[in-house]
Design a protein around this motif. Structure first.
Motif: not given
Lengths: 304, 304
Positions: A151-153, A155-156, A158, A161, A185, A188-189, A193, A196, A213, A217, B35-37, B129
């Motif tokens: 969940v945490c990964a 959320a980050r 999505a 960040g 950037t 990548a976002m 993300a 990844r 991992r 990644r 997080e990327i940014a 999120t």
């Protein structure tokens, strides 16, 4: 097309079918524990946004990375479905009039056209919320720690960040075109993300070691970048009929892409380099890594 | 105002302060792992939507229900902050032109007025999120199982079977006014579900037994209903200046409320009945339940 490419396309199609069935069950009219009602119109708008015959590339990557690491297939299927809910919510919101203002998606009316704008906003919100429900629920056969980590990964990947932040940078790029580092950037976002996450998810589902991992990644970062360059190439070289959506639009709006800055020949070389890096990252897995190698080639060479 | 009411207001203010500080930290410009940014404009829009001096009633209920059950205060604070992110995202999206089209919220410009519509959509998405990131992250000092349970319960309270579904029913109510049962369902979903979660969360944080959880859950349902009736009463009896938002609007649009159907006198009786039920549900906790009893009275009698 090589034999492994053919096998890959078969696997992609059967993964898409499995995820479609799973999503169909999750988007049924039946309430779960702690739900009060599932209003018809909202549920149908969510279904319209998700059950739309996409290629299901991200879910495939979750299933295959989990298989590679020896993770539970049922857990992987639910995480794949959760990820697809997030990808599809982002399309529903990106298509809104205040965002990209698209009327068509894969040749069908977008959710705000088929329903209305308020319903499309709520359908996106509800798909995003459902994703975390699916990942965290006890029906996902993993330890509580693993479910919370996923969940945490997710959320980050999505959130601000990751994908949502990338969409914000994309809006800003319409006003001030970013330089090359800014484009990297942004991409990548916005698209990287989630891809990844899809690749790293297998290691999280299986509880693999840090080195496995990290390899997955990095593989995810590399094919995410290839995915975007291939998309930008397609945007320049293909036409609306074969893609089912408007093309040439990003450039028309003055948003820079790496392909626009560096040219088509550079892009083709870069794709070859990225495929080679992806293949090399998978070498530690031996023959079991062949399918993700084929996935990297598919992502780089896709024609739609 | 009784002594316990005064103590309650002090507690509410200090809970609001603690949650504000926690949210301020979570919405800092510093990236977390994975997080990327954090793009400035999006982050500032999220901050605008959250750090706005609300009463923080829902966070208070999380903190106090956790205290009552003996749950970890730091975990409770993070779950309270996560819940407030969801409440605030819903306000940002509800205020959008396609939804309630409000320009002001607590006397300040709404997010789409202070920024723009696309940014408001993304800020809401990112707050939603972030809520699951906060609840699931290892910084929330609970077992993985407890964090996953809280994520799942929060998602169901917020999603199609709870708050978002309630908002969809509210949109439908503008076209076809619901009957009394329909209004009860709409309100239980739109405002009730998050309040119920806030009260039940204490038992989940503390790992309490089923009977404690059931009492707090029912307490949450009861005060959620009182909250809505008090809101509908205020909508009829107060004016825009004291509330800082447009009033008389729901009725003007033809949406039914229980107060509209049954009248002001019925509403006052019903509020008294609900407060009595809430107090009785807390009797098993002895003196420790006094604060939540005062909270029930405050919710029923609030003047703004």
């Amino acid at each position: 097309m090589t034999e492994s490419d053919r096998l890959f396309l078969d696997d992609l199609a059967s993964a898409a079918q499995a995820v479609e069935t799973c999503l169909e069950g999750l988007l049924s009219p039946v309430c779960r524990v702690d739900e009060i009602a599932r209003p018809d119109r909202l549920l149908n708008a969510m279904r319209h946004g998700v059950l739309n015959g996409g290629k299901r590339m991200r879910p495939y990557l979750v299933l295959e990375s989990a298989r590679l690491c020896g993770g539970d297939p049922q857990a992987a299927l639910r995480i794949a479905a959760a990820l697809e809910c997030i990808h599809c919510y982002s399309l529903v919101h990106d298509d809104l009039p205040a965002m990209d203002d698209d009327d068509l998606r894969r040749g069908k009316p977008t959710v705000h056209i088929a329903y209305d704008e308020a319903t499309a906003i709520l359908a996106g919100d509800s798909l995003l919320t459902l994703a975390f429900d699916i990942a965290a629920a006890p029906e996902t056969p993993l330890s509580g720690d693993a479910r919370a980590s996923l969940v945490c990964a997710l959320a980050r990947a999505a959130g601000i960040g990751g994908m949502a932040g990338g969409q914000a940078l994309d809006l800003a790029a319409e006003i001030t075109p970013p330089d090359e580092a800014g484009i990297v950037t942004l991409q990548a976002m916005k698209t990287g993300a989630l891809i990844r996450f899809a690749c790293e998810a297998g290691a999280l589902i299986a509880g693999s070691d840090q080195s496995t991992r990290a390899s997955l990644r990095r593989y995810g970062e590399v094919i995410g970048r290839a995915f975007q360059i291939a998309d930008d190439l397609l945007d320049i070289t293909s036409d609306a009929a074969s893609l089912g959506k408007a093309t040439g639009k990003d450039e028309g709006r003055g948003k820079g892409t790496l392909v626009g800055l560096r040219g088509v020949n550079w892009a083709r070389d870069e794709l070859a380099r990225l495929v080679a890096e992806a293949e090399s990252l998978l070498s530690a897995f031996g023959d079991r890594g062949e399918k993700l190698k084929a996935a990297a080639r598919f992502v780089a060479n896709r024609k739609s």
